[in-house]
Design an enzyme around this catalytic site. Structure first.
Site, PDB file in Angstrom:
ATOM      1  N   HIS A   1     -57.290 -37.054  41.598  1.00 31.70           N
ATOM      2  CA  HIS A   1     -56.154 -36.259  41.612  1.00 31.70           C
ATOM      3  C   HIS A   1     -55.524 -36.697  39.989  1.00 31.70           C
ATOM      4  O   HIS A   1     -54.288 -36.860  39.900  1.00 31.70           O
ATOM      5  CB  HIS A   1     -54.828 -36.659  42.615  1.00 31.70           C
TER       6      HIS A   1
ATOM      7  N   SER B   1     -54.603 -29.509  11.837  1.00 28.59           N
ATOM      8  CA  SER B   1     -53.622 -28.494  11.957  1.00 28.59           C
ATOM      9  C   SER B   1     -52.847 -28.144  10.578  1.00 28.59           C
ATOM     10  O   SER B   1     -52.935 -28.619   9.526  1.00 28.59           O
ATOM     11  CB  SER B   1     -52.317 -29.276  12.602  1.00 28.59           C
TER      12      SER B   1
ATOM     13  N   LYS C   1     -52.413 -34.420  12.679  1.00 31.09           N
ATOM     14  CA  LYS C   1     -53.057 -33.828  13.837  1.00 31.09           C
ATOM     15  C   LYS C   1     -54.592 -33.910  13.797  1.00 31.09           C
ATOM     16  O   LYS C   1     -55.133 -33.559  12.673  1.00 31.09           O
ATOM     17  CB  LYS C   1     -52.719 -32.566  14.199  1.00 31.09           C
TER      18      LYS C   1
ATOM     19  N   GLU D   1     -62.308 -27.402  23.368  1.00 36.91           N
ATOM     20  CA  GLU D   1     -61.349 -26.483  23.832  1.00 36.91           C
ATOM     21  C   GLU D   1     -62.105 -25.096  23.994  1.00 36.91           C
ATOM     22  O   GLU D   1     -62.055 -24.077  24.949  1.00 36.91           O
ATOM     23  CB  GLU D   1     -60.166 -26.398  23.045  1.00 36.91           C
TER      24      GLU D   1
END
Ligand code: ARG
Length: 463
Positions: free
Chosen positions: A158, A279, A285, A292
């Site tokens: 979980h 970024s 960043k 992804e």
């Protein structure tokens, strides 16, 4: 300008440019030119062996077909939108080169068995390549499992910390997952590696062809017996793409871990700068874009699977032109799976796991609670009671801003008289892991067994 169609006889008008443009598949199926020519060469050899073509005719056609392959490869003959598909383009070129003899190529054959043949040949090499890439991915995971042997981490259920596990054990779970993918591909190959050639349009042919001979030339294990099935079946493709969908599902889960673990919140791994991006607005960043994208590509392959299932579900036997639409999902699934496996394994090579952080996180937690409860059980306390007692200790620690590591025997005894000094053999994560006895568990001995077995399996695998 469209070329004269090869079925001209019955028609008073040529196919309109509009209809040709809409129905042409050559932009995609030109990728099958090698398979198409290999299939034609085998067909010609079989026709000559069966006396349907003379030996001289066969030789001339074979030489011309091989020359066409060179022409395609050197750009001299272009597989462009003037043709409906790769099969007609090659045949057209053959007739152009050797005259009416070229017209004999299609004896005892139809594009219906031809296209199924080309696809099966193409998928056979795709399976070979994907199997190699899967093995490579497994080797990277195994390498990391060996490198980080002994490092512990919190295992999750979980996405909540559950029990300490060995990082190697975690990585080897993915080796097992990719092994099933590998096996699925080999299994799919068994059914796929049968030749549909000679089924002709659907009914077979009255020429005395030898289907098995042509099949053997193309290294098939046999023929698809029923000629109607041979031209109407696309199960082999759907089965293959469903295996790809599972590969992407596994890659996506791995990518998701990398994304999560590379966050400041987890800080379990650092992805190398070579596999991350910045970024355009936020200078601080570092984004895990490659992971992804691997995760996102799963959607494309699932899409391909749905595309094919839907395409086939209402088709009466045998061939229907709808089936031409199988090309896009087929090529897209192969290319996406290939790319994703390739990139993900490279990214993983360049991903560093933070040993200290993982160890530290374990120390400051309660992941050995089950071991404490099991300890009490061994001292004769019923499991439900042991569970309750341990829960209370966790609650006490939380209230007092403590961890298991800070507890002394005196405090533990407040919760149960059954605690003794040997409880400290269970409280610490590395003890918890060492205490595991069941086969396939996270104990160092069991994980070592897996490493030894996988080393043997993967080293011995020819890729
Ligand atoms: N381009 C077609 C396809 O990919 C080849 C088979 C065409 N057969 C036919 N009878 N029109 O499916």
């Amino acid at each position: 300008m469209a070329h004269q169609a090869l079925w001209g006889g019955r028609f008073k008008e040529p196919l309109s440019e509009i209809a040709l443009k809409f129905s042409s598949s050559i932009d995609l199926d030109r990728q099958l030119y090698q398979e198409d020519i290999a299939g034609s060469v085998a067909h010609v050899e079989m026709l000559s062996a069966c006396g349907i073509l003379t030996a001289a005719e066969g030789r001339r056609m074979k030489t011309a077909l091989k020359a066409i392959q060179k022409e395609i490869e050197t750009g001299k003959f272009r597989l462009n939108g003037d043709y409906e598909d790769v099969h007609l383009a090659v045949e057209h070129r053959l007739i152009q080169k050797i005259g009416p003899l070229g017209g004999k190529l299609h004896t005892g054959r139809s594009r219906n068995d031809q296209v199924a043949l080309d696809e099966r040949l193409y998928l056979r090499s795709a399976i070979r390549e994907l199997s190699r890439l899967l093995t490579q991915m497994q080797r990277v995971l195994l390498y990391k499992a060996e490198k980080y042997f002994g490092v512990l981490m919190p295992g999750y259920t979980h996405v909540q910390r559950a029990q300490p596990v060995m990082l190697s054990h975690y990585l080897l779970a993915y080796v097992s997952m990719f092994e099933r993918d590998y096996e699925r591909l080999q299994d799919c190959r068994v059914r796929l590696n049968k030749s549909p050639l000679g089924a002709a349009a659907l009914a077979g042919t009255s020429f005395p062809i030898d289907r098995l001979k042509a099949a053997r030339k193309l290294h098939f294990d046999g023929i698809v017996e029923n000629s109607i099935d041979a031209v109407s079946d696309r199960d082999y493709l759907i089965e293959f793409v469903s295996s790809c969908a599972l590969i992407l599902m596994h890659l996506s889960r791995l990518a998701e871990e990398v994304v999560l673990w590379s966050t400041k919140e987890f800080s379990f791994v650092t992805i190398s700068d070579a596999y991350a991006t910045g970024s355009s607005i936020m200078p601080q960043k570092k984004n895990p874009d490659i992971a992804e994208l691997v995760r996102g590509k799963a959607g494309r392959v699932y899409g391909a699977l749905m595309n094919l299932l839907t395409l086939m579900k209402g088709l009466p036997l045998a061939y229907n032109r709808d089936m031409q639409e199988d090309k896009f999902p087929m090529f897209d699934a192969v290319n996406t799976t290939r790319q994703s496996l390739f990139v993900a394994s490279h990214m993983l090579v360049h991903t560093t796991f933070h040993k200290n952080r993982l160890t530290e996180e374990l120390r400051e937690d309660f992941t050995t609670a089950t071991d404490v409860a099991d300890y009490l059980v061994r001292k004769g306390v019923p499991f439900r009671e042991a569970h309750e007692v341990t829960g209370k200790i966790v609650s006490y620690c939380l209230d007092h801003r403590m961890f298991f590591g800070n507890l002394d025997l005196e405090t533990l005894k407040i919760f149960s008289k059954s605690f003794d000094s040997d409880v400290f053999d269970f409280l610490l994560p590395h003890k918890s892991v060492e205490q595991k006895q069941s086969a396939g568990s996270t104990s160092p001995q069991e994980v070592k067994k897996q490493i030894v077995r996988w080393t043997r399996v993967l080293r011995g695998r020819k890729i």
